[in-house]
Design a protein around this motif. Structure first.
Motif, PDB file in Angstrom:
ATOM      1  N   ALA A  10     -32.727  60.046  21.731  1.00 35.62           N
ATOM      2  CA  ALA A  10     -31.772  61.184  21.552  1.00 35.62           C
ATOM      3  C   ALA A  10     -30.675  61.077  22.559  1.00 35.62           C
ATOM      4  O   ALA A  10     -31.112  60.504  23.487  1.00 35.62           O
ATOM      5  CB  ALA A  10     -32.942  62.294  22.008  1.00 35.62           C
ATOM      6  N   LYS A  11     -29.427  61.824  22.251  1.00 34.16           N
ATOM      7  CA  LYS A  11     -28.324  61.834  23.019  1.00 34.16           C
ATOM      8  C   LYS A  11     -27.657  62.973  22.800  1.00 34.16           C
ATOM      9  O   LYS A  11     -27.393  63.409  21.662  1.00 34.16           O
ATOM     10  CB  LYS A  11     -27.463  60.556  22.552  1.00 34.16           C
ATOM     11  N   ARG A  14     -28.948  65.507  20.095  1.00 33.57           N
ATOM     12  CA  ARG A  14     -28.869  64.639  18.716  1.00 33.57           C
ATOM     13  C   ARG A  14     -29.796  63.429  18.643  1.00 33.57           C
ATOM     14  O   ARG A  14     -29.911  63.004  19.608  1.00 33.57           O
ATOM     15  CB  ARG A  14     -27.482  64.135  18.227  1.00 33.57           C
ATOM     16  N   VAL A  15     -30.233  63.315  17.474  1.00 31.51           N
ATOM     17  CA  VAL A  15     -31.178  62.074  17.205  1.00 31.51           C
ATOM     18  C   VAL A  15     -30.471  61.057  16.472  1.00 31.51           C
ATOM     19  O   VAL A  15     -29.639  61.335  15.792  1.00 31.51           O
ATOM     20  CB  VAL A  15     -32.489  62.426  16.619  1.00 31.51           C
ATOM     21  N   LEU A  16     -30.813  59.708  16.729  1.00 30.86           N
ATOM     22  CA  LEU A  16     -30.469  58.706  15.759  1.00 30.86           C
ATOM     23  C   LEU A  16     -31.330  58.482  14.540  1.00 30.86           C
ATOM     24  O   LEU A  16     -32.302  58.502  14.524  1.00 30.86           O
ATOM     25  CB  LEU A  16     -30.592  57.357  16.526  1.00 30.86           C
ATOM     26  N   LEU A  90     -22.594  52.293  15.843  1.00 33.00           N
ATOM     27  CA  LEU A  90     -23.660  52.434  14.688  1.00 33.00           C
ATOM     28  C   LEU A  90     -22.862  51.500  13.315  1.00 33.00           C
ATOM     29  O   LEU A  90     -22.582  51.977  12.344  1.00 33.00           O
ATOM     30  CB  LEU A  90     -23.746  53.690  14.273  1.00 33.00           C
ATOM     31  N   TRP A 103     -25.568  60.019  14.421  1.00 34.84           N
ATOM     32  CA  TRP A 103     -26.150  60.757  15.398  1.00 34.84           C
ATOM     33  C   TRP A 103     -26.291  62.462  15.111  1.00 34.84           C
ATOM     34  O   TRP A 103     -24.906  62.656  14.834  1.00 34.84           O
ATOM     35  CB  TRP A 103     -25.523  60.953  16.910  1.00 34.84           C
ATOM     36  N   ARG A 104     -27.241  62.919  15.029  1.00 33.30           N
ATOM     37  CA  ARG A 104     -27.230  64.555  14.497  1.00 33.30           C
ATOM     38  C   ARG A 104     -28.606  65.343  15.073  1.00 33.30           C
ATOM     39  O   ARG A 104     -29.561  64.633  15.253  1.00 33.30           O
ATOM     40  CB  ARG A 104     -26.867  64.709  13.114  1.00 33.30           C
ATOM     41  N   LYS A 105     -28.323  66.553  14.826  1.00 28.90           N
ATOM     42  CA  LYS A 105     -29.435  67.382  14.957  1.00 28.90           C
ATOM     43  C   LYS A 105     -30.762  67.097  14.081  1.00 28.90           C
ATOM     44  O   LYS A 105     -30.247  66.773  12.868  1.00 28.90           O
ATOM     45  CB  LYS A 105     -29.022  68.676  15.162  1.00 28.90           C
TER      46      LYS A 105
END
Length: 130
Positions: A10-11, A14-16, A90, A103-105
């Motif tokens: 997570a960043k 958001r998660v990968l 990516l 990367w998104r929720k």
């Protein structure tokens, strides 16, 4: 012993996630373990194949899941790792298997059953207070 390894990183909320080409479902990156490798080695190999420009920090085993997914009925056998850090672009390595990485929720997106299970355990829905 588990059959596959998955990565959760997570960043900034958001998660990968990566999208499978065959059914266009999103999932946490990872893949099947070979007979001669550990779960962590499997994950590092899979990430190198799928996202070759991604550099991972320390990997920590969050949980080994060997149970039946209540929603789908499918049996899961996964080692789920959490990375403390991920940097780099990516860029897709294996374009036959994966066609996108973002990367998104983790909500509001079509996930594989295993990835839904992981999301629901690690990122439970928050209830609003009134």
């Amino acid at each position: 012993m588990v059959k596959s390894s998955k990565l959760v990183v997570a960043k900034r909320g958001r998660v990968l996630l990566v999208r499978r080409r065959r059914d266009r479902l999103w999932m946490f990156p990872g893949g099947r373990r070979r007979a001669d490798e550990s779960e962590k080695a499997c994950l590092r190999r899979e990430i190198k194949e799928e996202l070759p420009k991604l550099k991972l920090g320390r990997l920590k085993l969050w949980k080994e899941v060997t149970e039946r997914n209540r929603r789908s009925g499918r049996k899961m056998s996964d080692a789920i790792f959490v990375a403390t850090k991920a940097t780099g672009h990516l860029v897709i390595g294996d374009k036959r298997e994966i066609d996108r990485a973002i990367w998104r929720k983790p909500r509001g997106i079509r996930l594989t059953p295993t990835s839904r299970f992981i999301r629901d355990k690690l990122f439970p829905k928050r209830t609003r207070r009134r």
